[in-house]
Design a protein around this motif. Structure first.
Motif, mmCIF file in Angstrom:
data_model
loop_
_atom_site.group_PDB
_atom_site.id
_atom_site.type_symbol
_atom_site.label_atom_id
_atom_site.label_comp_id
_atom_site.label_asym_id
_atom_site.label_seq_id
_atom_site.Cartn_x
_atom_site.Cartn_y
_atom_site.Cartn_z
ATOM 1 N N ILE A 1 0.832 -1.203 0.000
ATOM 2 C CA ILE A 1 0.000 0.000 0.000
ATOM 3 C C ILE A 1 0.867 1.254 0.000
ATOM 4 O O ILE A 1 0.611 2.217 -0.729
ATOM 5 N N ASN A 2 1.924 1.255 0.819
ATOM 6 C CA ASN A 2 2.806 2.409 0.898
ATOM 7 C C ASN A 2 3.484 2.667 -0.443
ATOM 8 O O ASN A 2 3.638 3.813 -0.868
ATOM 9 N N GLY A 3 3.850 1.576 -1.132
ATOM 10 C CA GLY A 3 4.482 1.729 -2.432
ATOM 11 C C GLY A 3 3.539 2.326 -3.452
ATOM 12 O O GLY A 3 3.921 3.208 -4.231
ATOM 13 N N VAL A 4 2.288 1.879 -3.446
ATOM 14 C CA VAL A 4 1.301 2.422 -4.378
ATOM 15 C C VAL A 4 1.044 3.892 -4.086
ATOM 16 O O VAL A 4 0.969 4.725 -5.007
ATOM 17 N N CYS A 5 0.913 4.239 -2.808
ATOM 18 C CA CYS A 5 0.671 5.638 -2.432
ATOM 19 C C CYS A 5 1.840 6.529 -2.845
ATOM 20 O O CYS A 5 1.646 7.685 -3.247
ATOM 21 N N SER A 6 3.052 5.992 -2.754
ATOM 22 C CA SER A 6 4.229 6.773 -3.121
ATOM 23 C C SER A 6 4.264 7.097 -4.604
ATOM 24 O O SER A 6 4.889 8.079 -5.026
ATOM 25 N N LEU A 7 3.603 6.257 -5.405
ATOM 26 C CA LEU A 7 3.525 6.551 -6.830
ATOM 27 C C LEU A 7 2.657 7.779 -7.092
ATOM 28 O O LEU A 7 2.834 8.477 -8.085
ATOM 29 N N VAL A 8 1.713 8.012 -6.192
ATOM 30 C CA VAL A 8 0.818 9.164 -6.333
ATOM 31 C C VAL A 8 1.443 10.406 -5.709
ATOM 32 O O VAL A 8 1.494 11.478 -6.321
ATOM 33 N N ALA A 9 1.906 10.283 -4.475
ATOM 34 C CA ALA A 9 2.545 11.402 -3.776
ATOM 35 C C ALA A 9 3.606 10.838 -2.838
ATOM 36 O O ALA A 9 3.277 10.117 -1.890
ATOM 37 N N SER A 10 4.844 11.145 -3.116
ATOM 38 C CA SER A 10 5.942 10.651 -2.286
ATOM 39 C C SER A 10 6.054 11.489 -1.016
ATOM 40 O O SER A 10 5.438 12.559 -0.897
ATOM 41 N N GLN A 11 6.857 11.035 -0.080
ATOM 42 C CA GLN A 11 7.100 11.808 1.135
ATOM 43 C C GLN A 11 7.749 13.145 0.800
ATOM 44 O O GLN A 11 7.490 14.153 1.456
ATOM 45 N N GLU A 12 8.568 13.146 -0.248
ATOM 46 C CA GLU A 12 9.193 14.403 -0.677
ATOM 47 C C GLU A 12 8.141 15.378 -1.202
ATOM 48 O O GLU A 12 8.210 16.581 -0.938
ATOM 49 N N ASP A 13 7.151 14.840 -1.934
ATOM 50 C CA ASP A 13 6.069 15.690 -2.434
ATOM 51 C C ASP A 13 5.288 16.302 -1.278
ATOM 52 O O ASP A 13 4.918 17.483 -1.308
ATOM 53 N N ILE A 14 5.025 15.481 -0.267
ATOM 54 C CA ILE A 14 4.258 15.956 0.891
ATOM 55 C C ILE A 14 5.032 17.032 1.647
ATOM 56 O O ILE A 14 4.477 18.070 2.040
ATOM 57 N N ALA A 15 6.332 16.796 1.844
ATOM 58 C CA ALA A 15 7.159 17.778 2.541
ATOM 59 C C ALA A 15 7.242 19.079 1.744
ATOM 60 O O ALA A 15 7.204 20.179 2.311
ATOM 61 N N ASP A 16 7.318 18.970 0.414
ATOM 62 C CA ASP A 16 7.381 20.146 -0.447
ATOM 63 C C ASP A 16 6.092 20.952 -0.346
ATOM 64 O O ASP A 16 6.113 22.191 -0.255
ATOM 65 N N ALA A 17 4.959 20.263 -0.352
ATOM 66 C CA ALA A 17 3.667 20.940 -0.242
ATOM 67 C C ALA A 17 3.523 21.629 1.111
ATOM 68 O O ALA A 17 3.037 22.765 1.196
ATOM 69 N N SER A 18 3.957 20.949 2.167
ATOM 70 C CA SER A 18 3.871 21.531 3.509
ATOM 71 C C SER A 18 4.712 22.794 3.608
ATOM 72 O O SER A 18 4.277 23.814 4.163
ATOM 73 N N ALA A 19 5.923 22.751 3.049
ATOM 74 C CA ALA A 19 6.803 23.922 3.092
ATOM 75 C C ALA A 19 6.203 25.078 2.294
ATOM 76 O O ALA A 19 6.299 26.245 2.690
ATOM 77 N N ARG A 20 5.566 24.755 1.167
ATOM 78 C CA ARG A 20 4.961 25.806 0.342
ATOM 79 C C ARG A 20 3.812 26.487 1.090
ATOM 80 O O ARG A 20 3.690 27.718 1.069
ATOM 81 N N LEU A 21 2.968 25.694 1.722
ATOM 82 C CA LEU A 21 1.860 26.278 2.473
ATOM 83 C C LEU A 21 2.366 27.129 3.632
ATOM 84 O O LEU A 21 1.759 28.155 3.969
ATOM 85 N N ASP A 22 3.484 26.728 4.243
ATOM 86 C CA ASP A 22 4.082 27.545 5.298
ATOM 87 C C ASP A 22 4.558 28.885 4.734
ATOM 88 O O ASP A 22 4.386 29.936 5.359
ATOM 89 N N ARG A 23 5.157 28.848 3.539
ATOM 90 C CA ARG A 23 5.628 30.095 2.929
ATOM 91 C C ARG A 23 4.465 31.038 2.626
ATOM 92 O O ARG A 23 4.605 32.264 2.699
ATOM 93 N N PHE A 24 3.324 30.463 2.276
ATOM 94 C CA PHE A 24 2.170 31.279 1.885
ATOM 95 C C PHE A 24 1.348 31.768 3.076
ATOM 96 O O PHE A 24 0.389 32.521 2.883
ATOM 97 N N ARG A 25 1.689 31.357 4.283
ATOM 98 C CA ARG A 25 0.875 31.751 5.434
ATOM 99 C C ARG A 25 0.727 33.272 5.574
ATOM 100 O O ARG A 25 -0.378 33.763 5.839
ATOM 101 N N PRO A 26 1.787 34.066 5.403
ATOM 102 C CA PRO A 26 1.600 35.524 5.499
ATOM 103 C C PRO A 26 0.642 36.066 4.444
ATOM 104 O O PRO A 26 -0.145 36.979 4.734
ATOM 105 N N PHE A 27 0.694 35.502 3.225
ATOM 106 C CA PHE A 27 -0.228 35.949 2.175
ATOM 107 C C PHE A 27 -1.657 35.550 2.514
ATOM 108 O O PHE A 27 -2.585 36.367 2.390
#
Length: 232
Positions: free
Chosen positions: A39-65
């Motif tokens: 299951i973890n392998g299939v999920c990683s094909l959709v969104a990897s841990q790196e993708d999730i970390a990248d999205a989290s960092a982006r949302l943090d950057r946008f918090r002031p906006f």
């Protein structure tokens, strides 16, 4: 409380469910269980841990906006979070209905009241718009990753984004999230909606400066209209 006909039909096929209905101690093993590694392998094909970390960092950057453009996020410091509300009356009613008091406190996660667009789809739709806006601004040299992203709320950046148009085909919540967040950055936004979509959604989008294009037909036709608009 009587068991519904649907539940009775399920119970007739499942011994463990009959035990649960009879309030007997039981163990249930999911017949469709798959190993975690698979299951973890299939999920990683959709969104990897790196993708999730990248999205989290982006949302943090946008918090002031987000905080600047959507004042309702002031308490959460620019995070789009579902408010939690205790529902003691529901907790008591459920306990009475099942003859089994519910311990602790029962809470309602109110995705219907998410800041900005008011639905669970606010997160996905708004994120896609923010990501697109960030990529455009970075490529044009108008933004750096180390900047305070509240600069994106300025008139000069709104003028920059106004060069671009975002289009989406939707009769509901996705259109609201794309429309409202796109307009907040300054994009020209067109939402293709079926003519029978709820009027309040059309009115809300138009109040944010979004162009609502009504199409005779339902969702598929609306999406088709959006695609044709993009091709033109």
């Amino acid at each position: 409380m009587e068991v519904s006909d649907y539940a009775r039909a399920l119970a007739a096929e499942d011994e463990s469910l009959r035990a649960v209905i009879a309030r007997q101690e039981t163990f249930w093993r999911n017949p469709k269980y798959l190993p975690f590694g698979l299951i973890n392998g299939v999920c990683s094909l959709v969104a990897s841990q790196e993708d999730i970390a990248d999205a989290s960092a982006r949302l943090d950057r946008f918090r002031p906006f987000i905080r600047a453009r959507f004042p309702e996020t002031e308490e959460t410091d620019g995070l789009i979070e579902s408010p939690l509300r205790p529902i003691p009356a529901m907790q008591e009613a459920l306990g009475d209905a099942w003859g089994c008091p519910i311990p602790g406190r029962l809470w309602l996660k109110m995705d219907s009241h998410l800041a900005a667009a008011g639905s669970v789809k606010a997160r996905g739709g708004i994120y896609e718009v923010l990501k697109h806006g960030e990529e455009l601004a970075l490529a044009a040299g108008r933004l750096r990753l180390t900047d305070d992203y509240s600069v994106l709320a300025g008139d000069d950046m709104r003028d920059f984004f106004h060069q671009y148009t975002i289009q989406v085909g939707s009769t509901g919540n996705l259109g609201l999230s794309i429309g409202i967040s796109g307009a907040a950055l300054g994009f020209q936004v067109k939402v293709h909606m079926s003519a029978d979509a709820k009027q309040w959604k059309k009115d809300l989008l138009r109040a944010h400066g979004v162009q609502v294009l009504e199409i005779s037909g339902r969702l598929l036709q609306s999406c088709g209209g959006g695609a044709q608009g993009l091709r033109r």
